[in-house]
Design a protein around this motif. Structure first.
Motif, mmCIF file in Angstrom:
data_model
loop_
_atom_site.group_PDB
_atom_site.id
_atom_site.type_symbol
_atom_site.label_atom_id
_atom_site.label_comp_id
_atom_site.label_asym_id
_atom_site.label_seq_id
_atom_site.Cartn_x
_atom_site.Cartn_y
_atom_site.Cartn_z
ATOM 1 N N PHE A 1 -8.081 -54.433 45.845
ATOM 2 C CA PHE A 1 -6.892 -54.793 46.615
ATOM 3 C C PHE A 1 -7.214 -54.894 48.109
ATOM 4 C CE2 PHE A 1 -2.896 -53.964 48.879
ATOM 5 C CZ PHE A 1 -2.153 -55.026 48.381
ATOM 6 N N ASP A 2 -8.090 -54.030 48.602
ATOM 7 C CA ASP A 2 -8.509 -54.148 50.002
ATOM 8 C C ASP A 2 -9.138 -55.516 50.258
ATOM 9 O OD1 ASP A 2 -7.600 -51.645 50.627
ATOM 10 O OD2 ASP A 2 -9.565 -50.672 50.521
ATOM 11 N N ARG A 3 -9.900 -56.028 49.297
ATOM 12 C CA ARG A 3 -10.490 -57.365 49.441
ATOM 13 C C ARG A 3 -9.419 -58.446 49.411
ATOM 14 N NH1 ARG A 3 -14.925 -58.391 45.090
ATOM 15 N NH2 ARG A 3 -14.899 -60.409 46.179
ATOM 16 N N ILE A 4 -8.404 -58.280 48.567
ATOM 17 C CA ILE A 4 -7.306 -59.246 48.513
ATOM 18 C C ILE A 4 -6.647 -59.382 49.882
ATOM 19 C CG2 ILE A 4 -4.953 -59.602 47.609
ATOM 20 C CD1 ILE A 4 -5.945 -58.479 44.937
ATOM 21 N N CYS A 5 -6.459 -58.257 50.549
ATOM 22 C CA CYS A 5 -5.768 -58.260 51.839
ATOM 23 C C CYS A 5 -6.513 -59.043 52.911
ATOM 24 C CB CYS A 5 -5.530 -56.824 52.309
ATOM 25 S SG CYS A 5 -4.356 -55.927 51.277
ATOM 26 N N GLU A 6 -7.800 -59.299 52.689
ATOM 27 C CA GLU A 6 -8.605 -60.032 53.664
ATOM 28 C C GLU A 6 -8.741 -61.510 53.315
ATOM 29 O OE1 GLU A 6 -12.266 -57.907 53.625
ATOM 30 O OE2 GLU A 6 -11.441 -56.124 54.621
ATOM 31 N N LEU A 7 -8.189 -61.941 52.186
ATOM 32 C CA LEU A 7 -8.333 -63.331 51.752
ATOM 33 C C LEU A 7 -7.517 -64.279 52.621
ATOM 34 C CD1 LEU A 7 -8.003 -62.751 47.901
ATOM 35 C CD2 LEU A 7 -10.102 -63.377 49.133
ATOM 36 N N PRO A 8 -8.028 -65.495 52.863
ATOM 37 C CA PRO A 8 -7.271 -66.450 53.685
ATOM 38 C C PRO A 8 -5.926 -66.851 53.078
ATOM 39 C CG PRO A 8 -9.204 -67.492 52.681
ATOM 40 C CD PRO A 8 -9.350 -66.021 52.461
ATOM 41 N N GLU A 9 -5.828 -66.878 51.746
ATOM 42 C CA GLU A 9 -4.569 -67.269 51.116
ATOM 43 C C GLU A 9 -3.513 -66.167 51.156
ATOM 44 O OE1 GLU A 9 -7.876 -69.083 48.396
ATOM 45 O OE2 GLU A 9 -7.543 -67.246 49.547
ATOM 46 N N TYR A 10 -3.970 -64.920 51.320
ATOM 47 C CA TYR A 10 -3.046 -63.795 51.211
ATOM 48 C C TYR A 10 -2.470 -63.481 52.592
ATOM 49 C CZ TYR A 10 -1.004 -59.541 49.290
ATOM 50 O OH TYR A 10 -0.108 -58.575 48.872
ATOM 51 N N TYR A 11 -1.355 -64.138 52.898
ATOM 52 C CA TYR A 11 -0.729 -64.039 54.223
ATOM 53 C C TYR A 11 -0.031 -62.709 54.507
ATOM 54 C CZ TYR A 11 3.454 -64.629 51.517
ATOM 55 O OH TYR A 11 4.440 -64.431 50.599
ATOM 56 N N PRO A 12 0.483 -61.940 53.491
ATOM 57 C CA PRO A 12 1.318 -60.780 53.830
ATOM 58 C C PRO A 12 0.639 -59.772 54.750
ATOM 59 C CG PRO A 12 1.595 -61.310 51.515
ATOM 60 C CD PRO A 12 0.455 -62.145 52.015
ATOM 61 N N THR A 13 -0.628 -59.453 54.490
ATOM 62 C CA THR A 13 -1.284 -58.405 55.277
ATOM 63 C C THR A 13 -1.466 -58.820 56.726
ATOM 64 O OG1 THR A 13 -2.432 -57.575 53.316
ATOM 65 C CG2 THR A 13 -3.337 -56.949 55.455
ATOM 66 N N THR B 1 -8.006 -61.830 43.091
ATOM 67 C CA THR B 1 -6.766 -61.358 42.473
ATOM 68 C C THR B 1 -6.900 -61.335 40.954
ATOM 69 O OG1 THR B 1 -5.567 -62.360 44.312
ATOM 70 C CG2 THR B 1 -4.267 -61.624 42.434
ATOM 71 N N ALA B 2 -7.595 -62.319 40.399
ATOM 72 C CA ALA B 2 -7.836 -62.320 38.954
ATOM 73 C C ALA B 2 -8.655 -61.094 38.545
ATOM 74 C CB ALA B 2 -8.555 -63.600 38.545
ATOM 75 N N ALA B 3 -9.670 -60.761 39.334
ATOM 76 C CA ALA B 3 -10.486 -59.579 39.037
ATOM 77 C C ALA B 3 -9.658 -58.304 39.163
ATOM 78 C CB ALA B 3 -11.687 -59.527 39.975
ATOM 79 N N PHE B 4 -8.786 -58.255 40.168
ATOM 80 C CA PHE B 4 -7.887 -57.117 40.359
ATOM 81 C C PHE B 4 -6.977 -56.947 39.143
ATOM 82 C CE2 PHE B 4 -3.610 -55.863 42.040
ATOM 83 C CZ PHE B 4 -3.917 -54.558 42.415
ATOM 84 N N ASN B 5 -6.445 -58.063 38.645
ATOM 85 C CA ASN B 5 -5.550 -58.028 37.491
ATOM 86 C C ASN B 5 -6.307 -57.553 36.249
ATOM 87 O OD1 ASN B 5 -3.220 -58.381 35.987
ATOM 88 N ND2 ASN B 5 -3.257 -60.611 36.043
ATOM 89 N N ARG B 6 -7.477 -58.130 36.007
ATOM 90 C CA ARG B 6 -8.255 -57.766 34.818
ATOM 91 C C ARG B 6 -8.797 -56.342 34.898
ATOM 92 N NH1 ARG B 6 -10.730 -63.043 35.504
ATOM 93 N NH2 ARG B 6 -9.898 -64.542 33.996
#
Length: 329
Positions: A55-67, A221-226
């Motif tokens: 999830f920490d990696r998700i927060c740094e993704l260009p598509e993930y605007y919320p963080t 995000t797919a890896a996070f889900n799986r």
């Protein structure tokens, strides 16, 4: 319910587990989810050590605007928010994660006395709390391992604090269904009586933006889900074939929520906790909902739970908001 504990400078974990340990809670919930129709598992089970890191990696993704949007709001408005929080405050953060956003508030606040981060992932929380304590040696840091969506016990308020305020960032409230969100806010109002709550909330927007945020090009995000299936294999003696499940995330417009599912790519049988379960091709395990709000909807929810709606800060594109909810005595 608050229980007494002498305040002292330490990052020793304080457990609020009133019943089953996390691994037993996971096994009970997983078996229940697989036995039900439709199949639905609480997103809290994403956050073992590996899930928290993903999830920490998700927060740094260009598509993930919320963080990045929430961080920008905190950077811009931290002095105003600190005025609402007041001097000598104790801060309780619900679902604290890596403890990055709180630093912006601590730097702006007038003599914060104590910080109580609550998270379900004890290992991740312990590491983050030690790092924060090193950077803020004058602050008492009391990490709490627990599920803030259930009955919650906290250490007694710091002896030098004059009020307790809450911080619930990341639009994590969106992971709760409407009834659960109301229940959480009612509990938070009781814990924070005489203080307030800073709430970060993702707003309703173009579904294309939401789709990209939950279906990133790098597949994190797919890896996070799986990972919740990998966790079951590690902890519950399960035999999920991870490659036989596809990540599926989409915006359900009538319910105003993103849904994340794990879809079975073929007919298969899996074993979890010495029990067998069948998946038909195309059948899913619903792993997360992320509700999106309007400011008017937040005002209505605040009123229902006894909060007084205060200031609201939004980004120029109205993608995300921070709102201050005052708690009457």
């Amino acid at each position: 319910m608050i229980i007494s504990q002498q305040a002292h400078r330490s990052t020793a974990l304080f457990s609020v587990a009133a019943g089953k340990p996390p691994e037993e809670d996971f096994s009970t919930d997983m078996v229940k989810a697989l036995s039900s129709r439709p199949r639905c598992l609480s997103p809290k089970h994403f956050y073992d050590e590996q899930g928290s890191a993903l999830f920490d990696r998700i927060c740094e993704l260009p598509e993930y605007y919320p963080t990045r949007t929430e961080l920008a709001l905190l950077q811009r408005h931290a002095p105003e928010i600190a005025e609402f929080m007041g001097p000598d405050a104790e801060i309780v953060e619900f679902g604290a994660g890596s403890l990055q956003k709180i630093r912006l508030l601590l730097d702006a606040m007038d003599a914060p006395r104590c910080y109580v981060p609550i998270d379900i992932s004890g290992t991740h929380l312990s590491t983050a709390a030690r790092a924060l304590q090193h950077c803020y040696p004058a602050l008492d840091v009391h990490p709490v391992v627990g599920d803030y969506t259930g009955p919650l016990r906290l250490p007694a308020m710091h002896r030098n604090s004059n009020r307790r305020v809450g911080f619930f960032p990341g639009s994590t409230i969106g992971n709760l269904c409407p009834a659960e969100a109301l229940s959480f806010l009612k509990q938070a109002r009781h814990i924070l009586r005489g203080g307030g709550l800073l709430l970060g909330v993702d707003l309703i927007k173009d579904p294309a933006i939401l789709h990209a945020a939950y279906n990133d090009s790098q597949g994190v995000t797919a890896a996070f889900n799986r990972n919740v299936l990998s966790r079951a294999n590690r902890e519950l003696d399960a035999n999920f074939d991870i490659d036989a499940f596809a990540h599926s995330a989409f915006y359900n417009a009538p319910l105003q929520r993103i849904e994340m599912h794990l879809m079975s790519l073929r007919s298969q049988r899996v074993r979890v906790c010495n029990q067998a379960f069948s998946f038909a091709q195309g059948e899913t395990l619903h792993t997360e909902s992320s509700y999106k709000y309007t400011v008017d909807g937040l005002q209505t929810m605040a009123a229902k739970t006894g909060f007084e709606f205060g200031a609201v800060w939004t980004d120029p594109e109205n993608r995300f908001c921070l709102c201050w909810l005052q708690v009457p005595m």
